[in-house]
Structures are given as C-alpha cells and as structure tokens.
Design a protein around this motif. Sequence first.
Motif, PDB file in Angstrom:
ATOM      1  N   LEU A   1       3.437  -3.097  -9.269  1.00  0.00           N
ATOM      2  CA  LEU A   1       2.921  -4.375  -8.799  1.00  0.00           C
ATOM      3  C   LEU A   1       2.037  -4.958  -9.895  1.00  0.00           C
ATOM      4  CD1 LEU A   1       2.745  -6.286  -6.318  1.00  0.00           C
ATOM      5  CD2 LEU A   1       0.640  -5.047  -5.695  1.00  0.00           C
ATOM      6  N   VAL A   2       2.308  -6.212 -10.239  1.00  0.00           N
ATOM      7  CA  VAL A   2       1.522  -6.872 -11.286  1.00  0.00           C
ATOM      8  C   VAL A   2       1.003  -8.209 -10.781  1.00  0.00           C
ATOM      9  CG1 VAL A   2       2.788  -5.764 -13.189  1.00  0.00           C
ATOM     10  CG2 VAL A   2       3.533  -7.999 -12.347  1.00  0.00           C
TER      11      VAL A   2
ATOM     12  N   GLU B   1       0.285 -14.052 -12.605  1.00  0.00           N
ATOM     13  CA  GLU B   1      -0.122 -14.911 -13.722  1.00  0.00           C
ATOM     14  C   GLU B   1      -0.339 -14.126 -15.001  1.00  0.00           C
ATOM     15  OE1 GLU B   1      -3.298 -17.603 -12.823  1.00  0.00           O
ATOM     16  OE2 GLU B   1      -2.417 -18.122 -10.875  1.00  0.00           O
ATOM     17  N   SER B   2      -1.084 -13.026 -14.904  1.00  0.00           N
ATOM     18  CA  SER B   2      -1.444 -12.291 -16.130  1.00  0.00           C
ATOM     19  C   SER B   2      -0.431 -11.231 -16.511  1.00  0.00           C
ATOM     20  CB  SER B   2      -2.813 -11.628 -15.961  1.00  0.00           C
ATOM     21  OG  SER B   2      -2.737 -10.554 -15.033  1.00  0.00           O
ATOM     22  N   GLY B   3       0.357 -10.754 -15.535  1.00  0.00           N
ATOM     23  CA  GLY B   3       1.284  -9.664 -15.809  1.00  0.00           C
ATOM     24  C   GLY B   3       0.610  -8.305 -15.829  1.00  0.00           C
ATOM     25  N   GLU B   4      -0.686  -8.271 -15.562  1.00  0.00           N
ATOM     26  CA  GLU B   4      -1.428  -7.011 -15.554  1.00  0.00           C
ATOM     27  C   GLU B   4      -1.119  -6.231 -14.286  1.00  0.00           C
ATOM     28  OE1 GLU B   4      -3.633  -5.717 -17.886  1.00  0.00           O
ATOM     29  OE2 GLU B   4      -2.917  -7.363 -19.169  1.00  0.00           O
ATOM     30  N   GLU B   5      -0.949  -4.919 -14.435  1.00  0.00           N
ATOM     31  CA  GLU B   5      -0.707  -4.076 -13.271  1.00  0.00           C
ATOM     32  C   GLU B   5      -1.929  -4.105 -12.357  1.00  0.00           C
ATOM     33  OE1 GLU B   5       0.692   0.456 -12.039  1.00  0.00           O
ATOM     34  OE2 GLU B   5       0.612  -0.088 -14.154  1.00  0.00           O
ATOM     35  N   VAL B   6      -1.674  -4.152 -11.058  1.00  0.00           N
ATOM     36  CA  VAL B   6      -2.752  -4.137 -10.080  1.00  0.00           C
ATOM     37  C   VAL B   6      -2.629  -2.901  -9.204  1.00  0.00           C
ATOM     38  CG1 VAL B   6      -3.034  -6.644 -10.033  1.00  0.00           C
ATOM     39  CG2 VAL B   6      -1.464  -5.576  -8.443  1.00  0.00           C
ATOM     40  N   GLU B   7      -3.751  -2.505  -8.616  1.00  0.00           N
ATOM     41  CA  GLU B   7      -3.780  -1.338  -7.741  1.00  0.00           C
ATOM     42  C   GLU B   7      -4.190  -1.784  -6.346  1.00  0.00           C
ATOM     43  OE1 GLU B   7      -6.289   2.779  -7.002  1.00  0.00           O
ATOM     44  OE2 GLU B   7      -6.682   1.625  -8.803  1.00  0.00           O
ATOM     45  N   PRO B   8      -3.240  -1.891  -5.421  1.00  0.00           N
ATOM     46  CA  PRO B   8      -3.600  -2.291  -4.065  1.00  0.00           C
ATOM     47  C   PRO B   8      -4.439  -1.211  -3.387  1.00  0.00           C
ATOM     48  CG  PRO B   8      -1.216  -2.317  -4.373  1.00  0.00           C
ATOM     49  CD  PRO B   8      -1.818  -1.681  -5.576  1.00  0.00           C
ATOM     50  N   VAL B   9      -5.461  -1.646  -2.693  1.00  0.00           N
ATOM     51  CA  VAL B   9      -6.286  -0.746  -1.886  1.00  0.00           C
ATOM     52  C   VAL B   9      -6.568  -1.438  -0.563  1.00  0.00           C
ATOM     53  CG1 VAL B   9      -7.373   0.421  -3.849  1.00  0.00           C
ATOM     54  CG2 VAL B   9      -8.464  -1.597  -2.859  1.00  0.00           C
ATOM     55  N   VAL B  10      -6.876  -0.659   0.443  1.00  0.00           N
ATOM     56  CA  VAL B  10      -7.231  -1.206   1.736  1.00  0.00           C
ATOM     57  C   VAL B  10      -8.752  -1.230   1.819  1.00  0.00           C
ATOM     58  CG1 VAL B  10      -7.007  -0.927   4.234  1.00  0.00           C
ATOM     59  CG2 VAL B  10      -5.111  -0.289   2.737  1.00  0.00           C
TER      60      VAL B  10
ATOM     61  N   ALA C   1       0.830  -1.209   0.000  1.00  0.00           N
ATOM     62  CA  ALA C   1       0.000   0.000   0.000  1.00  0.00           C
ATOM     63  C   ALA C   1       0.867   1.263   0.000  1.00  0.00           C
ATOM     64  CB  ALA C   1      -0.953  -0.006   1.193  1.00  0.00           C
ATOM     65  N   LEU C   2       1.972   1.249   0.753  1.00  0.00           N
ATOM     66  CA  LEU C   2       2.875   2.405   0.747  1.00  0.00           C
ATOM     67  C   LEU C   2       3.489   2.621  -0.632  1.00  0.00           C
ATOM     68  CD1 LEU C   2       4.730   1.987   4.155  1.00  0.00           C
ATOM     69  CD2 LEU C   2       3.244   3.886   3.495  1.00  0.00           C
ATOM     70  N   ALA C   3       3.932   1.538  -1.265  1.00  0.00           N
ATOM     71  CA  ALA C   3       4.512   1.652  -2.610  1.00  0.00           C
ATOM     72  C   ALA C   3       3.466   2.145  -3.609  1.00  0.00           C
ATOM     73  CB  ALA C   3       5.088   0.309  -3.051  1.00  0.00           C
ATOM     74  N   ALA C   4       2.247   1.622  -3.507  1.00  0.00           N
ATOM     75  CA  ALA C   4       1.178   2.051  -4.412  1.00  0.00           C
ATOM     76  C   ALA C   4       0.860   3.523  -4.212  1.00  0.00           C
ATOM     77  CB  ALA C   4      -0.072   1.199  -4.192  1.00  0.00           C
ATOM     78  N   TRP C   5       0.861   3.976  -2.964  1.00  0.00           N
ATOM     79  CA  TRP C   5       0.605   5.386  -2.698  1.00  0.00           C
ATOM     80  C   TRP C   5       1.692   6.239  -3.360  1.00  0.00           C
ATOM     81  CZ3 TRP C   5       3.275   9.312  -0.239  1.00  0.00           C
ATOM     82  CH2 TRP C   5       2.545  10.462   0.014  1.00  0.00           C
ATOM     83  N   GLY C   6       2.957   5.804  -3.214  1.00  0.00           N
ATOM     84  CA  GLY C   6       4.052   6.537  -3.853  1.00  0.00           C
ATOM     85  C   GLY C   6       3.910   6.559  -5.363  1.00  0.00           C
ATOM     86  N   ASN C   7       3.560   5.418  -5.956  1.00  0.00           N
ATOM     87  CA  ASN C   7       3.383   5.354  -7.415  1.00  0.00           C
ATOM     88  C   ASN C   7       2.214   6.212  -7.886  1.00  0.00           C
ATOM     89  OD1 ASN C   7       5.495   3.896  -8.457  1.00  0.00           O
ATOM     90  ND2 ASN C   7       4.424   1.937  -8.408  1.00  0.00           N
ATOM     91  N   SER C   8       1.176   6.330  -7.079  1.00  0.00           N
ATOM     92  CA  SER C   8      -0.002   7.097  -7.504  1.00  0.00           C
ATOM     93  C   SER C   8       0.329   8.579  -7.678  1.00  0.00           C
ATOM     94  CB  SER C   8      -1.146   6.919  -6.510  1.00  0.00           C
ATOM     95  OG  SER C   8      -0.892   7.610  -5.306  1.00  0.00           O
ATOM     96  N   ARG C   9       1.432   9.015  -7.115  1.00  0.00           N
ATOM     97  CA  ARG C   9       1.848  10.420  -7.243  1.00  0.00           C
ATOM     98  C   ARG C   9       2.772  10.638  -8.439  1.00  0.00           C
ATOM     99  NH1 ARG C   9      -1.421   9.130  -3.767  1.00  0.00           N
ATOM    100  NH2 ARG C   9      -2.074  10.631  -2.215  1.00  0.00           N
ATOM    101  N   LEU C  10       3.053   9.570  -9.173  1.00  0.00           N
ATOM    102  CA  LEU C  10       3.955   9.649 -10.324  1.00  0.00           C
ATOM    103  C   LEU C  10       3.200   9.393 -11.621  1.00  0.00           C
ATOM    104  CD1 LEU C  10       6.882   7.444  -8.944  1.00  0.00           C
ATOM    105  CD2 LEU C  10       6.811   9.949  -9.042  1.00  0.00           C
ATOM    106  N   ALA C  11       3.702   9.968 -12.697  1.00  0.00           N
ATOM    107  CA  ALA C  11       3.180   9.621 -14.016  1.00  0.00           C
ATOM    108  C   ALA C  11       3.554   8.167 -14.295  1.00  0.00           C
ATOM    109  CB  ALA C  11       3.800  10.541 -15.071  1.00  0.00           C
TER     110      ALA C  11
END
Length: 171
Positions: A117-118, A121-130, A99-109
Amino acid sequence: MVAVASRIRLEDRECPLSTTVQHVGEWWTLLILHDAFDGYTRFDQFQDSLGISSSMLTTRLKTLVADGLLERRPYQANPVRHEYVLTELGRSLRPVILALAAWGNSRLAPEARSMILVDGESGEEVEPVVVDAKTGHRLDDSNAYVFTAGPAAGDAMRSRYLTASEGPSGN
C-alpha cells in the motif's frame, strides 16, 4: 445485512465479530471485495482476476448483494448485463481489508511482498494501523484496550465480560 446464518452458536449471535465473519469471512468474499476496491465491477473481470468458477462467483456475488455490500445494476441493455458496484456499506470495509493485507505483509520480508500500500501522491509505502478516533492511539495493545458488554448485551455476553474483567481465574 441478511439474517445471521444458523452455523453461529446461539451464544455468539449477538457478538459483532461472529456476525461479521458470517458476511465477510469466506475466502472468495474477501478476494472479490479486494478486486472491487481495485475498480473491478463486471462478472468477467472478477472471474478473470480470481480464476473462480462461474457458479461460485455467481453465488458469492448474490450473497454480497443480499448483504448490502455490493449493488447489482445493469450497464448494458441488449443483452442485459450487470455490474457490481460497492455500496457505502461495502466501501466501509476497505480499512479492514487494508489492515488484513498489512498484517499479512508484516510477516514477510520486504522483498517477498507482492503487493504494498502506497500513498497515491507520493508513492511512499504506508503502514495501516487501527487507532482510536478520539485519541489517535494505536489499538494493538490488548492489555490497554479490552472489550466489555455493551448496552444491548444479553446475559451470556454480560457474563463473559464480567468473568473476563475478573481475570482468567474468575476472581
């Protein structure tokens, strides 16, 4: 976990956020745990990855072991060498670090992200949420989900959340 450090204010000693930060809020600690989640277990792996001094790494690893987040166990007899393996308690921190890494990424292009984070199996990017385990609702709405004093709360904690429920003016 080890006893709460003395730098916490007396009134914060029962706050789970304050006590958690004492264990995992230090810069190197989070990075060591991140490496452990990526499969690193040996001193030299952590040191090579992080560029941290041996004395600082030794100190941080000892603390993580004392806090029950890592287990130190021998992997070689002659000379004796140890590895550091995540415990169940340590593994339970993975969603927090994600969640911390996702928060940091959400502030970046998207093109500025050096790590994403993917789905394995699919390699698709995922968005962690609480989310709330019972309802599945996201917990990022600070008006809908608020803290209140728990059963073990002392007077200071009860007072804090009684005042908070009355609003900023205390009414």
